[in-house]
Motif scaffolding. Structure first.
Motif, PDB file in Angstrom:
ATOM      1  N   MET A 177      37.785  41.543  21.156  1.00 36.82           N
ATOM      2  CA  MET A 177      38.371  40.467  21.912  1.00 36.82           C
ATOM      3  C   MET A 177      38.834  39.393  20.927  1.00 36.82           C
ATOM      4  SD  MET A 177      36.903  38.775  25.434  1.00 36.82           S
ATOM      5  CE  MET A 177      35.246  38.977  25.002  1.00 36.82           C
ATOM      6  N   ALA A 178      40.008  38.846  21.183  1.00 34.47           N
ATOM      7  CA  ALA A 178      40.553  37.838  20.282  1.00 34.47           C
ATOM      8  C   ALA A 178      39.795  36.528  20.434  1.00 34.47           C
ATOM      9  CB  ALA A 178      42.027  37.622  20.593  1.00 34.47           C
ATOM     10  N   GLU A 179      39.981  35.662  19.484  1.00 29.36           N
ATOM     11  CA  GLU A 179      39.255  34.402  19.435  1.00 29.36           C
ATOM     12  C   GLU A 179      39.596  33.483  20.612  1.00 29.36           C
ATOM     13  OE1 GLU A 179      39.429  31.101  16.206  1.00 29.36           O
ATOM     14  OE2 GLU A 179      38.808  32.999  15.283  1.00 29.36           O
ATOM     15  N   HIS A 180      40.853  33.491  21.059  1.00 30.48           N
ATOM     16  CA  HIS A 180      41.294  32.597  22.120  1.00 30.48           C
ATOM     17  C   HIS A 180      41.019  33.136  23.521  1.00 30.48           C
ATOM     18  CE1 HIS A 180      44.656  35.354  21.550  1.00 30.48           C
ATOM     19  NE2 HIS A 180      44.983  35.096  22.799  1.00 30.48           N
ATOM     20  N   GLU A 181      40.552  34.363  23.637  1.00 33.22           N
ATOM     21  CA  GLU A 181      40.252  34.951  24.941  1.00 33.22           C
ATOM     22  C   GLU A 181      38.768  34.779  25.255  1.00 33.22           C
ATOM     23  OE1 GLU A 181      41.452  38.974  25.011  1.00 33.22           O
ATOM     24  OE2 GLU A 181      43.571  38.517  24.805  1.00 33.22           O
ATOM     25  N   THR A 182      38.494  34.150  26.377  1.00 36.01           N
ATOM     26  CA  THR A 182      37.105  33.969  26.768  1.00 36.01           C
ATOM     27  C   THR A 182      36.700  35.093  27.716  1.00 36.01           C
ATOM     28  OG1 THR A 182      37.709  32.619  28.667  1.00 36.01           O
ATOM     29  CG2 THR A 182      37.301  31.463  26.582  1.00 36.01           C
ATOM     30  N   LEU A 183      35.415  35.224  27.911  1.00 38.66           N
ATOM     31  CA  LEU A 183      34.904  36.265  28.803  1.00 38.66           C
ATOM     32  C   LEU A 183      35.360  36.020  30.245  1.00 38.66           C
ATOM     33  CD1 LEU A 183      33.152  38.766  29.099  1.00 38.66           C
ATOM     34  CD2 LEU A 183      31.202  37.272  29.466  1.00 38.66           C
ATOM     35  N   SER A 184      35.354  34.768  30.681  1.00 40.58           N
ATOM     36  CA  SER A 184      35.764  34.470  32.057  1.00 40.58           C
ATOM     37  C   SER A 184      37.254  34.750  32.264  1.00 40.58           C
ATOM     38  CB  SER A 184      35.450  33.025  32.415  1.00 40.58           C
ATOM     39  OG  SER A 184      36.129  32.143  31.565  1.00 40.58           O
ATOM     40  N   ARG A 185      38.057  34.490  31.255  1.00 40.35           N
ATOM     41  CA  ARG A 185      39.489  34.762  31.366  1.00 40.35           C
ATOM     42  C   ARG A 185      39.752  36.262  31.450  1.00 40.35           C
ATOM     43  NH1 ARG A 185      43.951  32.288  27.233  1.00 40.35           N
ATOM     44  NH2 ARG A 185      45.763  32.680  28.534  1.00 40.35           N
ATOM     45  N   THR A 186      39.065  37.031  30.649  1.00 43.11           N
ATOM     46  CA  THR A 186      39.219  38.485  30.669  1.00 43.11           C
ATOM     47  C   THR A 186      38.718  39.052  31.988  1.00 43.11           C
ATOM     48  OG1 THR A 186      38.893  38.513  28.282  1.00 43.11           O
ATOM     49  CG2 THR A 186      38.680  40.600  29.435  1.00 43.11           C
ATOM     50  N   THR A 187      37.572  38.543  32.460  1.00 45.25           N
ATOM     51  CA  THR A 187      37.024  39.009  33.729  1.00 45.25           C
ATOM     52  C   THR A 187      37.955  38.647  34.875  1.00 45.25           C
ATOM     53  OG1 THR A 187      34.792  38.696  32.862  1.00 45.25           O
ATOM     54  CG2 THR A 187      35.010  38.901  35.243  1.00 45.25           C
ATOM     55  N   GLY A 188      38.503  37.449  34.870  1.00 43.57           N
ATOM     56  CA  GLY A 188      39.427  37.027  35.918  1.00 43.57           C
ATOM     57  C   GLY A 188      40.671  37.898  35.965  1.00 43.57           C
ATOM     58  N   ALA A 189      41.216  38.210  34.804  1.00 43.55           N
ATOM     59  CA  ALA A 189      42.394  39.066  34.750  1.00 43.55           C
ATOM     60  C   ALA A 189      42.072  40.465  35.260  1.00 43.55           C
ATOM     61  CB  ALA A 189      42.928  39.128  33.327  1.00 43.55           C
ATOM     62  N   THR A 190      40.896  40.965  34.936  1.00 44.51           N
ATOM     63  CA  THR A 190      40.484  42.294  35.391  1.00 44.51           C
ATOM     64  C   THR A 190      40.320  42.318  36.903  1.00 44.51           C
ATOM     65  OG1 THR A 190      39.337  42.641  33.298  1.00 44.51           O
ATOM     66  CG2 THR A 190      38.748  44.087  35.117  1.00 44.51           C
ATOM     67  N   VAL A 191      39.664  41.300  37.444  1.00 45.42           N
ATOM     68  CA  VAL A 191      39.470  41.234  38.897  1.00 45.42           C
ATOM     69  C   VAL A 191      40.806  41.111  39.608  1.00 45.42           C
ATOM     70  CG1 VAL A 191      38.530  39.786  40.741  1.00 45.42           C
ATOM     71  CG2 VAL A 191      37.116  40.342  38.769  1.00 45.42           C
ATOM     72  N   LEU A 192      41.687  40.275  39.095  1.00 42.43           N
ATOM     73  CA  LEU A 192      43.000  40.114  39.700  1.00 42.43           C
ATOM     74  C   LEU A 192      43.774  41.430  39.689  1.00 42.43           C
ATOM     75  CD1 LEU A 192      45.042  38.175  40.953  1.00 42.43           C
ATOM     76  CD2 LEU A 192      45.849  37.682  38.655  1.00 42.43           C
ATOM     77  N   THR A 193      43.708  42.152  38.604  1.00 40.44           N
ATOM     78  CA  THR A 193      44.382  43.448  38.506  1.00 40.44           C
ATOM     79  C   THR A 193      43.822  44.425  39.524  1.00 40.44           C
ATOM     80  OG1 THR A 193      44.782  43.065  36.163  1.00 40.44           O
ATOM     81  CG2 THR A 193      44.956  45.337  36.945  1.00 40.44           C
ATOM     82  N   LEU A 194      42.504  44.460  39.665  1.00 40.46           N
ATOM     83  CA  LEU A 194      41.881  45.371  40.632  1.00 40.46           C
ATOM     84  C   LEU A 194      42.274  45.019  42.065  1.00 40.46           C
ATOM     85  CD1 LEU A 194      38.330  45.796  39.098  1.00 40.46           C
ATOM     86  CD2 LEU A 194      40.175  47.481  39.166  1.00 40.46           C
ATOM     87  N   VAL A 195      42.370  43.727  42.375  1.00 38.77           N
ATOM     88  CA  VAL A 195      42.773  43.305  43.717  1.00 38.77           C
ATOM     89  C   VAL A 195      44.210  43.727  43.993  1.00 38.77           C
ATOM     90  CG1 VAL A 195      43.276  41.272  45.135  1.00 38.77           C
ATOM     91  CG2 VAL A 195      41.123  41.422  43.901  1.00 38.77           C
ATOM     92  N   VAL A 196      45.078  43.558  43.022  1.00 34.90           N
ATOM     93  CA  VAL A 196      46.483  43.950  43.196  1.00 34.90           C
ATOM     94  C   VAL A 196      46.592  45.453  43.416  1.00 34.90           C
ATOM     95  CG1 VAL A 196      48.693  44.151  41.989  1.00 34.90           C
ATOM     96  CG2 VAL A 196      47.453  41.986  41.958  1.00 34.90           C
ATOM     97  N   VAL A 197      45.831  46.237  42.651  1.00 32.68           N
ATOM     98  CA  VAL A 197      45.860  47.691  42.811  1.00 32.68           C
ATOM     99  C   VAL A 197      45.340  48.090  44.187  1.00 32.68           C
ATOM    100  CG1 VAL A 197      44.819  49.839  41.974  1.00 32.68           C
ATOM    101  CG2 VAL A 197      45.766  48.199  40.350  1.00 32.68           C
ATOM    102  N   ALA A 198      44.261  47.443  44.644  1.00 31.34           N
ATOM    103  CA  ALA A 198      43.710  47.759  45.961  1.00 31.34           C
ATOM    104  C   ALA A 198      44.696  47.409  47.074  1.00 31.34           C
ATOM    105  CB  ALA A 198      42.395  47.015  46.163  1.00 31.34           C
ATOM    106  N   CYS A 199      45.378  46.274  46.948  1.00 34.15           N
ATOM    107  CA  CYS A 199      46.374  45.885  47.949  1.00 34.15           C
ATOM    108  C   CYS A 199      47.554  46.861  47.962  1.00 34.15           C
ATOM    109  CB  CYS A 199      46.875  44.473  47.688  1.00 34.15           C
ATOM    110  SG  CYS A 199      45.651  43.219  48.092  1.00 34.15           S
ATOM    111  N   ALA A 200      47.990  47.257  46.808  1.00 29.02           N
ATOM    112  CA  ALA A 200      49.105  48.203  46.728  1.00 29.02           C
ATOM    113  C   ALA A 200      48.713  49.549  47.334  1.00 29.02           C
ATOM    114  CB  ALA A 200      49.535  48.383  45.274  1.00 29.02           C
ATOM    115  N   ALA A 201      47.495  49.998  47.071  1.00 31.22           N
ATOM    116  CA  ALA A 201      47.031  51.263  47.645  1.00 31.22           C
ATOM    117  C   ALA A 201      46.932  51.164  49.163  1.00 31.22           C
ATOM    118  CB  ALA A 201      45.684  51.647  47.042  1.00 31.22           C
ATOM    119  N   GLY A 202      46.432  50.042  49.667  1.00 33.37           N
ATOM    120  CA  GLY A 202      46.343  49.858  51.115  1.00 33.37           C
ATOM    121  C   GLY A 202      47.701  49.811  51.770  1.00 33.37           C
ATOM    122  N   LEU A 203      48.641  49.124  51.137  1.00 30.92           N
ATOM    123  CA  LEU A 203      49.996  49.055  51.671  1.00 30.92           C
ATOM    124  C   LEU A 203      50.658  50.429  51.670  1.00 30.92           C
ATOM    125  CD1 LEU A 203      52.306  47.300  52.721  1.00 30.92           C
ATOM    126  CD2 LEU A 203      52.982  46.925  50.351  1.00 30.92           C
ATOM    127  N   ALA A 204      50.488  51.169  50.596  1.00 29.74           N
ATOM    128  CA  ALA A 204      51.067  52.514  50.516  1.00 29.74           C
ATOM    129  C   ALA A 204      50.480  53.416  51.603  1.00 29.74           C
ATOM    130  CB  ALA A 204      50.816  53.109  49.137  1.00 29.74           C
TER     131      ALA A 204
END
Length: 98
Positions: free
Chosen positions: A1-28
């Motif tokens: 992990m790079a110096e400027h990336e915090t754990l909360s930022r990485t976790t937030g991006a991961t959660v957001l990505t998972l939510v988008v994937v789940a919404c896309a799967a539900g819509l499909a």
């Protein structure tokens, strides 16, 4: 992990990505079912179709059931004269903005 990336930022991006994937799967899935129902309706246009147990809107989503015509019985509380006066004072204070 790079110096400027915090754990909360990485976790937030991961959660957001998972939510988008789940919404896309539900819509499909919803669109796939809608197409399948239209094809089935076209195929069986002349046949008698059973009435569904629950109604749907024209875009295929289930509707919310209607409210009951009668609500719960009204509750009343009998106040003494002193309580009524105290309540009147409270209402007066709140309406004046003090």
């Amino acid at each position: 992990m790079a110096e400027h990336e915090t754990l909360s930022r990485t976790t937030g991006a991961t959660v957001l990505t998972l939510v988008v994937v789940a919404c896309a799967a539900g819509l499909a899935d919803a669109l796939r079912r809608r197409v399948r129902l239209r094809r089935r309706a076209r195929h069986h246009a002349g046949a008698e179709q059973p009435v569904p147990a629950h109604t749907h809107t024209r875009h295929g989503a289930p509707t919310i059931p209607r409210q009951r015509a009668t609500g719960p019985s009204a509750e009343t509380v009998r106040l003494t004269e002193a309580e009524r006066d105290a309540f009147a004072v409270l209402v007066r204070r709140l309406s004046e903005g003090d």
